[in-house]
Design a protein around this motif. Structure first.
Motif, PDB file in Angstrom:
ATOM      1  N   TYR A 162       0.828  -1.201   0.000  1.00  0.00           N
ATOM      2  CA  TYR A 162       0.000   0.000   0.000  1.00  0.00           C
ATOM      3  C   TYR A 162       0.861   1.249   0.000  1.00  0.00           C
ATOM      4  N   MET A 163       0.315   2.310  -0.608  1.00  0.00           N
ATOM      5  CA  MET A 163       1.022   3.579  -0.741  1.00  0.00           C
ATOM      6  C   MET A 163       0.218   4.687  -0.074  1.00  0.00           C
ATOM      7  N   PRO A 164       0.869   5.809   0.224  1.00  0.00           N
ATOM      8  CA  PRO A 164       0.139   6.913   0.848  1.00  0.00           C
ATOM      9  C   PRO A 164      -0.872   7.547  -0.098  1.00  0.00           C
ATOM     10  N   THR A 165      -0.722   7.332  -1.380  1.00  0.00           N
ATOM     11  CA  THR A 165      -1.632   7.938  -2.359  1.00  0.00           C
ATOM     12  C   THR A 165      -2.899   7.120  -2.590  1.00  0.00           C
ATOM     13  N   HIS A 166      -2.994   5.922  -2.004  1.00  0.00           N
ATOM     14  CA  HIS A 166      -4.232   5.152  -2.108  1.00  0.00           C
ATOM     15  C   HIS A 166      -5.321   5.872  -1.309  1.00  0.00           C
ATOM     16  N   THR A 167      -6.486   6.028  -1.920  1.00  0.00           N
ATOM     17  CA  THR A 167      -7.609   6.660  -1.235  1.00  0.00           C
ATOM     18  C   THR A 167      -8.415   5.594  -0.487  1.00  0.00           C
ATOM     19  N   ASP A 168      -9.273   6.042   0.420  1.00  0.00           N
ATOM     20  CA  ASP A 168     -10.145   5.107   1.133  1.00  0.00           C
ATOM     21  C   ASP A 168     -11.027   4.342   0.156  1.00  0.00           C
ATOM     22  N   GLU A 169     -11.490   5.009  -0.885  1.00  0.00           N
ATOM     23  CA  GLU A 169     -12.335   4.347  -1.881  1.00  0.00           C
ATOM     24  C   GLU A 169     -11.567   3.239  -2.597  1.00  0.00           C
ATOM     25  N   MET A 170     -10.316   3.513  -2.950  1.00  0.00           N
ATOM     26  CA  MET A 170      -9.477   2.493  -3.601  1.00  0.00           C
ATOM     27  C   MET A 170      -9.271   1.294  -2.681  1.00  0.00           C
ATOM     28  N   LEU A 171      -8.977   1.582  -1.425  1.00  0.00           N
ATOM     29  CA  LEU A 171      -8.723   0.509  -0.468  1.00  0.00           C
ATOM     30  C   LEU A 171      -9.984  -0.312  -0.215  1.00  0.00           C
ATOM     31  N   ASP A 172     -11.117   0.355  -0.107  1.00  0.00           N
ATOM     32  CA  ASP A 172     -12.383  -0.363   0.099  1.00  0.00           C
ATOM     33  C   ASP A 172     -12.685  -1.274  -1.088  1.00  0.00           C
ATOM     34  N   GLU A 173     -12.464  -0.773  -2.289  1.00  0.00           N
ATOM     35  CA  GLU A 173     -12.699  -1.581  -3.491  1.00  0.00           C
ATOM     36  C   GLU A 173     -11.753  -2.776  -3.528  1.00  0.00           C
ATOM     37  N   ALA A 174     -10.478  -2.545  -3.242  1.00  0.00           N
ATOM     38  CA  ALA A 174      -9.503  -3.637  -3.229  1.00  0.00           C
ATOM     39  C   ALA A 174      -9.868  -4.670  -2.176  1.00  0.00           C
ATOM     40  N   LEU A 175     -10.268  -4.222  -1.008  1.00  0.00           N
ATOM     41  CA  LEU A 175     -10.635  -5.137   0.065  1.00  0.00           C
ATOM     42  C   LEU A 175     -11.822  -6.005  -0.342  1.00  0.00           C
ATOM     43  N   GLU A 176     -12.802  -5.421  -0.995  1.00  0.00           N
ATOM     44  CA  GLU A 176     -13.956  -6.189  -1.459  1.00  0.00           C
ATOM     45  C   GLU A 176     -13.536  -7.242  -2.497  1.00  0.00           C
ATOM     46  N   ILE A 177     -12.680  -6.856  -3.426  1.00  0.00           N
ATOM     47  CA  ILE A 177     -12.211  -7.790  -4.451  1.00  0.00           C
ATOM     48  C   ILE A 177     -11.399  -8.920  -3.818  1.00  0.00           C
ATOM     49  N   ILE A 178     -10.523  -8.574  -2.877  1.00  0.00           N
ATOM     50  CA  ILE A 178      -9.696  -9.583  -2.211  1.00  0.00           C
ATOM     51  C   ILE A 178     -10.568 -10.525  -1.388  1.00  0.00           C
ATOM     52  N   ARG A 179     -11.552  -9.987  -0.675  1.00  0.00           N
ATOM     53  CA  ARG A 179     -12.488 -10.823   0.094  1.00  0.00           C
ATOM     54  C   ARG A 179     -13.228 -11.801  -0.810  1.00  0.00           C
ATOM     55  N   ASP A 180     -13.722 -11.295  -1.930  1.00  0.00           N
ATOM     56  CA  ASP A 180     -14.442 -12.153  -2.879  1.00  0.00           C
ATOM     57  C   ASP A 180     -13.545 -13.283  -3.375  1.00  0.00           C
ATOM     58  N   ALA A 181     -12.309 -12.965  -3.683  1.00  0.00           N
ATOM     59  CA  ALA A 181     -11.356 -13.991  -4.135  1.00  0.00           C
ATOM     60  C   ALA A 181     -11.075 -14.982  -3.015  1.00  0.00           C
ATOM     61  N   GLY A 182     -10.955 -14.495  -1.790  1.00  0.00           N
ATOM     62  CA  GLY A 182     -10.714 -15.370  -0.645  1.00  0.00           C
ATOM     63  C   GLY A 182     -11.822 -16.396  -0.479  1.00  0.00           C
ATOM     64  N   LYS A 183     -13.054 -15.957  -0.687  1.00  0.00           N
ATOM     65  CA  LYS A 183     -14.191 -16.879  -0.591  1.00  0.00           C
ATOM     66  C   LYS A 183     -14.211 -17.838  -1.788  1.00  0.00           C
ATOM     67  N   LYS A 184     -13.994 -17.291  -2.977  1.00  0.00           N
ATOM     68  CA  LYS A 184     -14.010 -18.097  -4.191  1.00  0.00           C
ATOM     69  C   LYS A 184     -12.994 -19.244  -4.132  1.00  0.00           C
ATOM     70  N   PHE A 185     -11.794 -18.944  -3.609  1.00  0.00           N
ATOM     71  CA  PHE A 185     -10.733 -19.946  -3.567  1.00  0.00           C
ATOM     72  C   PHE A 185     -10.622 -20.642  -2.211  1.00  0.00           C
ATOM     73  N   LYS A 186     -11.630 -20.412  -1.361  1.00  0.00           N
ATOM     74  CA  LYS A 186     -11.715 -21.067  -0.053  1.00  0.00           C
ATOM     75  C   LYS A 186     -10.459 -20.846   0.803  1.00  0.00           C
ATOM     76  N   VAL A 187      -9.991 -19.605   0.778  1.00  0.00           N
ATOM     77  CA  VAL A 187      -8.868 -19.206   1.620  1.00  0.00           C
ATOM     78  C   VAL A 187      -9.395 -18.661   2.944  1.00  0.00           C
ATOM     79  N   ILE A 188     -10.603 -18.082   2.876  1.00  0.00           N
ATOM     80  CA  ILE A 188     -11.251 -17.568   4.090  1.00  0.00           C
ATOM     81  C   ILE A 188     -12.628 -18.240   4.200  1.00  0.00           C
TER      82      ILE A 188
END
Length: 101
Positions: free
Chosen positions: A75-101
């Motif tokens: 992560y970088m200081p230039t990432h906005t909260d909106e960017m981070l929220d979107e990334a977190l949602e995508i990562i969560r979805d992948a975690g569920k899809k691949f049964k990592v979480i």
């Protein structure tokens, strides 16, 4: 200001990833691993994130021990909260899809 921003962003993502159920290896920096384990699952996970617009790095054997494959997020200081929220949602979805979480 930039140092404070990068630490805030890393803390936000670390908390969000851990709350989602990811093993982040106890990282305390702006580089946060997602412990995946299996090499092929890790590569598929990485490709899913890449196709969704989230840039990460996959580490598999021989760069990790057997069963130690991981996705490296950073992560970088230039990432906005909106960017981070979107990334977190995508990562969560992948975690569920691949049964990592």
């Amino acid at each position: 200001d930039r140092r404070a921003a990068v630490l805030r962003n890393a803390e936000k993502m670390s908390k969000g990833l851990q709350e989602a159920g990811f093993d982040t290896g106890g990282s305390k920096s702006q580089i946060i691993p997602l412990m995946i384990g299996d090499d092929m699952k890790c590569v598929r996970f990485w490709k899913n994130l890449f196709n969704a617009g989230v840039f990460t790095n996959a580490f598999i054997q021989p760069g990790t021990p057997p069963g130690g494959a991981l996705i490296r997020t950073s992560y970088m200081p230039t990432h906005t909260d909106e960017m981070l929220d979107e990334a977190l949602e995508i990562i969560r979805d992948a975690g569920k899809k691949f049964k990592v979480i």
